[in-house]
Design a protein around this motif. Sequence first.
Motif, short mmCIF file in Angstrom:
data_model
loop_
_atom_site.label_atom_id
_atom_site.label_comp_id
_atom_site.label_asym_id
_atom_site.label_seq_id
_atom_site.Cartn_x
_atom_site.Cartn_y
_atom_site.Cartn_z
N MET A 166 -8.44 10.63 4.81
CA MET A 166 -8.67 9.96 3.53
C MET A 166 -7.39 9.96 2.72
O MET A 166 -6.55 10.84 2.87
CB MET A 166 -9.80 10.65 2.74
N SER A 167 -7.26 8.98 1.84
CA SER A 167 -6.09 8.92 0.97
C SER A 167 -6.53 8.45 -0.41
O SER A 167 -7.60 7.87 -0.58
CB SER A 167 -5.04 7.96 1.53
N LEU A 168 -5.70 8.71 -1.41
CA LEU A 168 -6.01 8.33 -2.78
C LEU A 168 -6.05 6.82 -2.94
O LEU A 168 -6.87 6.28 -3.69
CB LEU A 168 -4.99 8.94 -3.74
N VAL A 169 -5.18 6.12 -2.23
CA VAL A 169 -5.13 4.66 -2.34
C VAL A 169 -6.23 4.00 -1.52
O VAL A 169 -6.93 3.09 -2.00
CB VAL A 169 -3.74 4.14 -1.89
N GLY A 170 -6.43 4.46 -0.30
CA GLY A 170 -7.35 3.78 0.60
C GLY A 170 -8.81 4.15 0.44
O GLY A 170 -9.68 3.45 0.94
N ASN A 171 -9.10 5.25 -0.24
CA ASN A 171 -10.49 5.71 -0.36
C ASN A 171 -10.81 6.08 -1.81
O ASN A 171 -11.28 7.17 -2.10
CB ASN A 171 -10.73 6.92 0.54
N GLN A 172 -10.56 5.14 -2.72
CA GLN A 172 -10.74 5.44 -4.13
C GLN A 172 -12.20 5.69 -4.48
O GLN A 172 -12.50 6.50 -5.36
CB GLN A 172 -10.17 4.31 -4.99
N HIS A 173 -13.13 4.99 -3.83
CA HIS A 173 -14.55 5.22 -4.11
C HIS A 173 -14.96 6.64 -3.71
O HIS A 173 -15.63 7.36 -4.47
CB HIS A 173 -15.41 4.21 -3.37
N GLU A 174 -14.55 7.07 -2.51
CA GLU A 174 -14.88 8.41 -2.05
C GLU A 174 -14.20 9.47 -2.92
O GLU A 174 -14.79 10.52 -3.21
CB GLU A 174 -14.47 8.59 -0.59
N ILE A 175 -12.96 9.20 -3.32
CA ILE A 175 -12.24 10.15 -4.18
C ILE A 175 -12.94 10.27 -5.52
O ILE A 175 -13.05 11.37 -6.08
CB ILE A 175 -10.77 9.69 -4.38
N ALA A 176 -13.42 9.15 -6.07
CA ALA A 176 -14.14 9.18 -7.35
C ALA A 176 -15.42 10.00 -7.25
O ALA A 176 -15.76 10.76 -8.17
CB ALA A 176 -14.45 7.75 -7.81
N GLU A 177 -16.14 9.88 -6.12
CA GLU A 177 -17.35 10.69 -5.93
C GLU A 177 -17.01 12.17 -5.82
O GLU A 177 -17.73 13.02 -6.35
CB GLU A 177 -18.09 10.21 -4.68
N GLU A 178 -15.93 12.48 -5.12
CA GLU A 178 -15.49 13.87 -5.01
C GLU A 178 -15.10 14.42 -6.37
O GLU A 178 -15.42 15.56 -6.73
CB GLU A 178 -14.30 13.95 -4.04
N LEU A 179 -14.42 13.60 -7.17
CA LEU A 179 -14.03 14.01 -8.53
C LEU A 179 -15.27 14.23 -9.39
O LEU A 179 -15.31 15.17 -10.20
CB LEU A 179 -13.13 12.94 -9.14
N LYS A 180 -16.28 13.39 -9.23
CA LYS A 180 -17.52 13.53 -10.02
C LYS A 180 -18.20 14.87 -9.71
O LYS A 180 -18.60 15.60 -10.64
CB LYS A 180 -18.46 12.38 -9.70
N LYS A 181 -18.32 15.21 -8.43
CA LYS A 181 -18.96 16.47 -8.06
C LYS A 181 -18.16 17.66 -8.55
O LYS A 181 -18.73 18.64 -9.06
CB LYS A 181 -19.10 16.53 -6.53
N PHE A 182 -16.85 17.59 -8.42
CA PHE A 182 -16.00 18.71 -8.83
C PHE A 182 -16.05 18.90 -10.34
O PHE A 182 -16.14 20.03 -10.83
CB PHE A 182 -14.56 18.44 -8.36
N THR A 183 -16.02 17.80 -11.08
CA THR A 183 -16.07 17.88 -12.54
C THR A 183 -17.43 18.38 -13.02
O THR A 183 -17.53 19.18 -13.95
CB THR A 183 -15.76 16.51 -13.16
N GLN A 184 -18.50 17.91 -12.37
CA GLN A 184 -19.85 18.34 -12.74
C GLN A 184 -20.01 19.85 -12.58
O GLN A 184 -20.63 20.52 -13.42
CB GLN A 184 -20.88 17.60 -11.90
#
Length: 283
Positions: A166-184
């Motif tokens: 995975m990469s920040l550029v190529g998987n922005q949707h997955e990164i956003a979901e990971e960020l949501k879980k981590f922030t929650q």
Amino acid sequence: MDAITEKRAFSVNGFLMLLIVLVIFLLAGYLILNSMLISSIVLLIFGFISLGGFLVLQPNNSAVLILFGKYIGTIKDSGFWWVNPFAFKKKISLRIHNFNSEKIKVNDLHGNPIEIAAVIVWRVVDSARAIFDVQNYEQFVSIQSETAIRAVASQYSYDSNENDKMSLVGNQHEIAEELKKFTQSRLEIAGIEIIETRLSYLAYAPEIAQAMLRRQQAQAVVAARTKIVEGAVGMVDMALKALSEQHIVELDEEKKATMVNNLMVALVSEVQAQPVINAGSLY
């Protein structure tokens, strides 16, 4: 320290209590006219104290009630209410908020400095925890969100390569979901719910941007050349098979090598090939 759990506070319809207070004042006035001063004073004191219990609550707002330093409950229903007049009322918005982070410089998985920013959509779901478990819940959201962005960004590379899934550029949707879980997980202690997260800015840091751009361009050129060569090899193979199957011309190994060389040069070269007419013998 025990975590505080939100509970419903005792409340009475404000219009009903307003009618009762008006009756109390009218009764106190009647007692004054009849020279019953002590009873009228008691009623007046009770009436004026009761006026401090009225509360108007707008939609998507709550009021946390604190009585002499003790949490006694929360009112979430909008409308006109009467509560304990001695309680301190702390209003909190339950509306959806946006936190738009500043551009943060952080190193990605491979140590490359990048700049990243994100939008965090959040709201308060537990008013008691937002008030009592953290000093300032809005500042807490800001600090913890930026910490989560740094942590998630450092776990992935900016762009993908053969070793990265995975990469920040190529998987922005997955990164956003990971960020949501981590922030929650970080904001749950404050009674905050994360509704949505998304990356709003992502780029290499200025000091390496030009170098990384050249690297990306080089990778693109190599990838394009690879495709061109693969296609040219297929076309040459197809041409040789067609000549052989249709018995157009018989070529020995030396002539096949010469033909392959000429076709590859014509197909792969960036400069348009110029035909040369051989007027003499093939040999």
